[in-house]
Design a protein around this motif. Structure first.
Motif, mmCIF file in Angstrom:
data_model
loop_
_atom_site.group_PDB
_atom_site.id
_atom_site.type_symbol
_atom_site.label_atom_id
_atom_site.label_comp_id
_atom_site.label_asym_id
_atom_site.label_seq_id
_atom_site.Cartn_x
_atom_site.Cartn_y
_atom_site.Cartn_z
ATOM 1 N N ASP A 246 0.823 -1.200 0.000
ATOM 2 C CA ASP A 246 0.000 0.000 0.000
ATOM 3 C C ASP A 246 0.865 1.261 0.000
ATOM 4 O O ASP A 246 0.485 2.286 -0.561
ATOM 5 N N GLU A 247 2.034 1.172 0.642
ATOM 6 C CA GLU A 247 2.950 2.318 0.649
ATOM 7 C C GLU A 247 3.672 2.485 -0.671
ATOM 8 O O GLU A 247 4.246 3.549 -0.937
ATOM 9 N N GLY A 248 3.703 1.429 -1.498
ATOM 10 C CA GLY A 248 4.309 1.545 -2.818
ATOM 11 C C GLY A 248 5.596 0.794 -3.007
ATOM 12 O O GLY A 248 6.216 0.889 -4.079
ATOM 13 N N GLY A 249 6.037 0.025 -2.015
ATOM 14 C CA GLY A 249 7.311 -0.668 -2.129
ATOM 15 C C GLY A 249 7.171 -2.175 -2.104
ATOM 16 O O GLY A 249 6.067 -2.727 -2.071
ATOM 17 N N TRP A 250 8.314 -2.822 -2.172
ATOM 18 C CA TRP A 250 8.409 -4.272 -2.044
ATOM 19 C C TRP A 250 9.389 -4.575 -0.916
ATOM 20 O O TRP A 250 10.380 -3.867 -0.738
ATOM 21 N N SER A 251 9.117 -5.629 -0.168
ATOM 22 C CA SER A 251 9.957 -5.954 0.981
ATOM 23 C C SER A 251 10.674 -7.272 0.762
ATOM 24 O O SER A 251 10.323 -8.060 -0.130
ATOM 25 N N ALA A 252 11.674 -7.509 1.587
ATOM 26 C CA ALA A 252 12.467 -8.727 1.502
ATOM 27 C C ALA A 252 11.766 -9.883 2.202
ATOM 28 O O ALA A 252 10.952 -9.675 3.097
ATOM 29 N N ASN A 253 12.127 -11.108 1.804
ATOM 30 C CA ASN A 253 11.564 -12.295 2.457
ATOM 31 C C ASN A 253 12.637 -13.029 3.263
ATOM 32 O O ASN A 253 12.611 -14.237 3.397
ATOM 33 N N TRP A 254 13.592 -12.256 3.778
ATOM 34 C CA TRP A 254 14.586 -12.828 4.689
ATOM 35 C C TRP A 254 14.616 -11.981 5.958
ATOM 36 O O TRP A 254 14.069 -10.872 5.990
ATOM 37 N N PRO A 255 15.234 -12.459 7.030
ATOM 38 C CA PRO A 255 15.148 -11.765 8.321
ATOM 39 C C PRO A 255 15.759 -10.371 8.295
ATOM 40 O O PRO A 255 16.819 -10.146 7.707
ATOM 41 N N MET A 256 15.077 -9.442 8.935
ATOM 42 C CA MET A 256 15.599 -8.093 9.132
ATOM 43 C C MET A 256 16.180 -8.040 10.547
ATOM 44 O O MET A 256 15.443 -7.975 11.527
ATOM 45 N N TRP A 257 17.481 -8.114 10.634
ATOM 46 C CA TRP A 257 18.156 -8.351 11.910
ATOM 47 C C TRP A 257 18.451 -7.075 12.693
ATOM 48 O O TRP A 257 18.810 -7.127 13.866
ATOM 49 N N THR A 258 18.289 -5.919 12.055
ATOM 50 C CA THR A 258 18.399 -4.636 12.744
ATOM 51 C C THR A 258 17.506 -3.655 11.987
ATOM 52 O O THR A 258 17.352 -3.770 10.763
ATOM 53 N N PRO A 259 16.861 -2.705 12.668
ATOM 54 C CA PRO A 259 15.781 -1.938 12.031
ATOM 55 C C PRO A 259 16.153 -1.221 10.740
ATOM 56 O O PRO A 259 15.360 -1.186 9.797
ATOM 57 N N VAL A 260 17.358 -0.663 10.656
ATOM 58 C CA VAL A 260 17.680 0.153 9.487
ATOM 59 C C VAL A 260 17.683 -0.655 8.199
ATOM 60 O O VAL A 260 17.349 -0.131 7.130
ATOM 61 N N VAL A 261 18.037 -1.948 8.278
ATOM 62 C CA VAL A 261 18.169 -2.700 7.026
ATOM 63 C C VAL A 261 16.820 -2.946 6.371
ATOM 64 O O VAL A 261 16.747 -3.151 5.154
ATOM 65 N N GLU A 262 15.742 -2.938 7.157
ATOM 66 C CA GLU A 262 14.420 -3.113 6.545
ATOM 67 C C GLU A 262 14.139 -1.983 5.556
ATOM 68 O O GLU A 262 13.600 -2.212 4.468
ATOM 69 N N HIS A 263 14.511 -0.767 5.916
ATOM 70 C CA HIS A 263 14.313 0.366 5.019
ATOM 71 C C HIS A 263 15.300 0.326 3.859
ATOM 72 O O HIS A 263 14.934 0.574 2.701
ATOM 73 N N GLU A 264 16.555 0.018 4.163
ATOM 74 C CA GLU A 264 17.573 0.023 3.110
ATOM 75 C C GLU A 264 17.296 -1.061 2.068
ATOM 76 O O GLU A 264 17.388 -0.811 0.864
ATOM 77 N N TRP A 265 16.961 -2.265 2.525
ATOM 78 C CA TRP A 265 16.607 -3.314 1.586
ATOM 79 C C TRP A 265 15.297 -2.998 0.865
ATOM 80 O O TRP A 265 15.137 -3.320 -0.320
ATOM 81 N N GLY A 266 14.362 -2.376 1.570
ATOM 82 C CA GLY A 266 13.093 -2.036 0.913
ATOM 83 C C GLY A 266 13.302 -1.135 -0.286
ATOM 84 O O GLY A 266 12.721 -1.343 -1.356
ATOM 85 N N GLY A 267 14.147 -0.110 -0.137
ATOM 86 C CA GLY A 267 14.424 0.772 -1.261
ATOM 87 C C GLY A 267 15.157 0.068 -2.378
ATOM 88 O O GLY A 267 14.825 0.235 -3.569
ATOM 89 N N TYR A 268 16.162 -0.735 -2.024
ATOM 90 C CA TYR A 268 16.939 -1.449 -3.038
ATOM 91 C C TYR A 268 16.056 -2.437 -3.800
ATOM 92 O O TYR A 268 16.094 -2.509 -5.042
ATOM 93 N N LEU A 269 15.227 -3.198 -3.072
ATOM 94 C CA LEU A 269 14.376 -4.179 -3.728
ATOM 95 C C LEU A 269 13.254 -3.528 -4.524
ATOM 96 O O LEU A 269 12.835 -4.062 -5.557
ATOM 97 N N THR A 270 12.777 -2.399 -4.075
ATOM 98 C CA THR A 270 11.761 -1.685 -4.856
ATOM 99 C C THR A 270 12.337 -1.295 -6.213
ATOM 100 O O THR A 270 11.682 -1.459 -7.252
ATOM 101 N N MET A 271 13.563 -0.816 -6.232
ATOM 102 C CA MET A 271 14.201 -0.511 -7.519
ATOM 103 C C MET A 271 14.378 -1.780 -8.350
ATOM 104 O O MET A 271 14.146 -1.773 -9.571
ATOM 105 N N ALA A 272 14.752 -2.880 -7.716
ATOM 106 C CA ALA A 272 14.936 -4.132 -8.453
ATOM 107 C C ALA A 272 13.623 -4.602 -9.073
ATOM 108 O O ALA A 272 13.586 -5.048 -10.230
ATOM 109 N N ARG A 273 12.530 -4.496 -8.321
ATOM 110 C CA ARG A 273 11.233 -4.947 -8.849
ATOM 111 C C ARG A 273 10.754 -4.046 -9.990
ATOM 112 O O ARG A 273 10.182 -4.521 -10.983
ATOM 113 N N LEU A 274 10.980 -2.757 -9.858
ATOM 114 C CA LEU A 274 10.610 -1.848 -10.951
ATOM 115 C C LEU A 274 11.407 -2.168 -12.213
ATOM 116 O O LEU A 274 10.871 -2.142 -13.330
ATOM 117 N N LYS A 275 12.697 -2.446 -12.048
ATOM 118 C CA LYS A 275 13.532 -2.783 -13.201
ATOM 119 C C LYS A 275 13.028 -4.049 -13.886
ATOM 120 O O LYS A 275 13.023 -4.139 -15.121
#
Length: 286
Positions: free
Chosen positions: A246-275
């Motif tokens: 609903d926010e417009g992104g895609w998330s990872a399906n592996w563990p997010m072991w510290t809070p910041v990586v959820e956002h960092e991977w979310g942005g990276y994977l959103t670009m990957a899915r758009l590509k």
């Protein structure tokens, strides 16, 4: 809001600056130079990349996987034939194992925060197809000549030849290498031998949860290799488009072991899915 507008909003809320600039360069007429300038900040004086370009490796020191990530970003910009790539290849040459391959992770990771799957490396780690294959593939794709590439390519051929049963990550690396390496006759023969073993690692249910590896993870862009039927790709492209949050992104399906990586991977994977959606003609970029 359409897919792109929703993704742009997600990136503004969650994404790193580099992923926001990549979006602008790819979809909004933005500057590629700004992406190149920012990517250079992740490059170290030794020519390698670190500094959490790979979100799960938080240390500043160069590691092999961030080099691969940097090269994929440069590939998307069409900018692999530049001096910083040669500097990175010099770095790879310096860390290559005796077998000609680049290790999975270097011992310098031991003293830095990292995800638990980046296990501590031995003092003299061997080469690994998961890292070496995609990097070699990209250099071949762009016709980059460097002393590192010949031995690395031979390592990849040897590693592929040794595969009988395989794992999802190894299979994905093998597909990337075989899809782009110039010796097409040899690549197609190895692919024909391995196709069923590769398919055995694929998750074909688009609704599967957990550590699943879907067809579009193996074929994020159309392949030269006949790995999947078009019906399979279409089903998973439909599912990929529908899984935008609903926010417009895609998330990872592996563990997010510290809070910041959820956002960092979310942005990276959103670009990957758009590509991927763009590569298959599923994204309105007009």
């Amino acid at each position: 809001m359409n897919t792109l507008s929703r993704a742009e909003n997600y990136l503004h809320l969650h994404g790193r600056l580099i992923d926001r600039l990549r979006f602008e360069a790819m979809f909004a007429g933005g500057s590629r130079e700004r992406v190149l300038d920012l990517l250079s900040v992740y490059q170290n004086p030794d020519g390698g990349y670190g500094n959490a370009l790979e979100p799960d490796l938080r240390g500043s020191a160069s590691q092999p996987e961030p080099v691969s990530m940097a090269f994929w970003i440069l590939d998307e910009l069409g900018e692999l034939n530049i001096a910083r790539v040669r500097a990175a290849c010099d770095y790879l040459l310096g860390i290559t194992a005796k077998d000609g391959g680049v290790p999975w992770v270097l011992p310098s990771a031991r003293s830095t925060p990292r995800a638990f799957w980046w296990e501590e490396a031995p003092d003299d780690p061997p080469g690994n197809l998961l890292i070496t294959g995609p990097i070699a593939a990209l250099l071949h794709k762009h016709g980059i000549a460097h002393p590192w590439l010949g031995p690395a390519t031979e390592f990849c051929w040897s590693a592929v030849a040794d595969i009988k049963e395989t794992t999802p990550y190894e299979a994905r690396a093998a597909v990337t290498f075989l899809n782009l390496v110039p010796d097409r006759e040899r690549a197609e023969a190895e692919f024909a031998r391995l196709r069923e073993a590769i398919l055995a690692t694929v998750t074909f249910d688009p609704d599967a949860g957990g550590d699943a590896h879907f067809p579009l993870d193996y074929a994020p862009v159309p392949l030269r290799l006949p790995l999947f039927e078009q019906e399979v790709l279409d089903r998973h492209l439909d599912a990929l488009a529908a899984s935008q949050s609903d926010e417009g992104g895609w998330s990872a399906n592996w563990p997010m072991w510290t809070p910041v990586v959820e956002h960092e991977w979310g942005g990276y994977l959103t670009m990957a899915r758009l590509k991927t959606l763009k590569a298959y003609g599923r994204l309105d970029v007009t």
